[in-house]
Enzyme design. Sequence first.
Site, mmCIF file in Angstrom:
data_model
loop_
_atom_site.group_PDB
_atom_site.id
_atom_site.type_symbol
_atom_site.label_atom_id
_atom_site.label_comp_id
_atom_site.label_asym_id
_atom_site.label_seq_id
_atom_site.Cartn_x
_atom_site.Cartn_y
_atom_site.Cartn_z
ATOM 1 N N HIS A 1 0.820 -1.214 0.000
ATOM 2 C CA HIS A 1 0.000 0.000 0.000
ATOM 3 C C HIS A 1 0.859 1.270 0.000
ATOM 4 O O HIS A 1 0.410 2.323 -0.446
ATOM 5 C CB HIS A 1 -0.898 -0.016 1.244
ATOM 6 C CG HIS A 1 -2.161 0.772 1.102
ATOM 7 N ND1 HIS A 1 -2.234 1.950 0.384
ATOM 8 C CD2 HIS A 1 -3.415 0.561 1.607
ATOM 9 C CE1 HIS A 1 -3.485 2.421 0.450
ATOM 10 N NE2 HIS A 1 -4.206 1.600 1.172
ATOM 11 N N ASP B 1 -9.399 -5.831 -17.920
ATOM 12 C CA ASP B 1 -9.579 -6.840 -18.967
ATOM 13 C C ASP B 1 -8.231 -7.133 -19.637
ATOM 14 O O ASP B 1 -7.692 -6.303 -20.358
ATOM 15 C CB ASP B 1 -10.602 -6.306 -19.991
ATOM 16 C CG ASP B 1 -10.820 -7.261 -21.158
ATOM 17 O OD1 ASP B 1 -10.206 -8.355 -21.173
ATOM 18 O OD2 ASP B 1 -11.603 -6.906 -22.066
#
Length: 434
Positions: free
Chosen positions: A164, A381
């Site tokens: 993070h 995608d």
Amino acid sequence: MANEEISNIELIVRQGEPTRVLPAEETEKGLYFLSNLDQNIAVPVRTVYCFKSTSRGNEDAAQVIKDALSKILVPYYPMAGRLTISSEGKLIVDYTGEGAVFVEAEANCNIEDIGDLTKPDPETLGKLVYNIPGAQNILDMPLIAVQVTKFKCGGFTLGLNMNHCMKDGLCAMEFVNAWSETSRGLDLKIPPFLDRTILKARNPPKIEFQHNEFVEIEDVSGTKKLYEEEKMLYRSFCFDPKKLELLRKKATEDGVLEKCSTFEALSAFVWRARTAALRMHPDQKTKLLFAVDGRSRFVPPIPEGYFGNAILLTNSLCKASELLKNPLSFAVGLIHKAIEMVTDSYMRSAIDYFEVTRARPSLTATLLITTWTKLSFHTTDFGWGEPLCCGPVTLPEKEVILFLSHGQDRKNINVLLGLPASAMEIFEALMMKV
């Protein structure tokens, strides 16, 4: 959702040998500055994306994803380095160019057999993300580890383990979506803005506000003991638009507030329910921590494509009795004030506060809410269509809740949390009352 018979299948994943994915071209070497907003959230975040089988099959999935990773590590070259400690005793990236860790794996079942991927499940989902064996702390871990797991049905999962401190949710999604577009042969839409020194502490530092996010609260309710002694249960609760509208109405019905956002109403409701579920003492101070995106709030605004953490934790603080005895509008009002408090000067003050104190936000008697509803997971995608679903492997801390939109219209909000077993029973009953 897996049926009863199928859900008894134990997921067995056979991992191959890890390899290194290097940037496709020569990149800069040296040290890369991390701001104080990056220092505070240096924790691994593990997520899993689930892709269904297509006529294309999954045979070349790992290679396609791997090749695209090598290419995207050129503009995002700090991700190919490793964390080290600077001369000031802070985290800094050493651009070693050693690359990402990549693992191919195979599962013993079909993708549907693993059940509900939108609910954190460290035991099952943890097998779909690669962890460095023997890593003692974040300095031993790569900044990104990738695991592509193929299933018998032809579907596959992409498991990511990223730190993070390198990026907040918005920036992480920009990175993953740029990576997936690269795999489909598309050009980078927005090049990353890599200069994090724009969020450097001032010299000399100027602390102009009280920063209660760092305040240590006394645990007069013995909540810590509850977490240590009882089994942790993870649950997910779905709020559809009808339930969310009910909460907003409830928050404004006494006329104290003219309006309130979905986030404010839902956060207030969950904060109260969790406080009640943990049976906090009436005099127990309880804190709500949540992140506000500072991109448009900084002056000047943070440049588009900023690579790093541009979120800031803000807070609300009150006694448990105040939270539970007052109507919902009281908690919503506190949250609204906490959001309004986040201005350029407040954020600069928080950056300087860390510079002087090196304090970490305290999580005692605290609820930390991380909002994932606006993150574009569904657009990732790699050439096999959008993911069936995706979600976190586990909640980053025992006291964290994540909100995830799900469903085709993406208007539902999932509330995910872990609680000690006895508290979860009470929390579930309170959820049923909406």
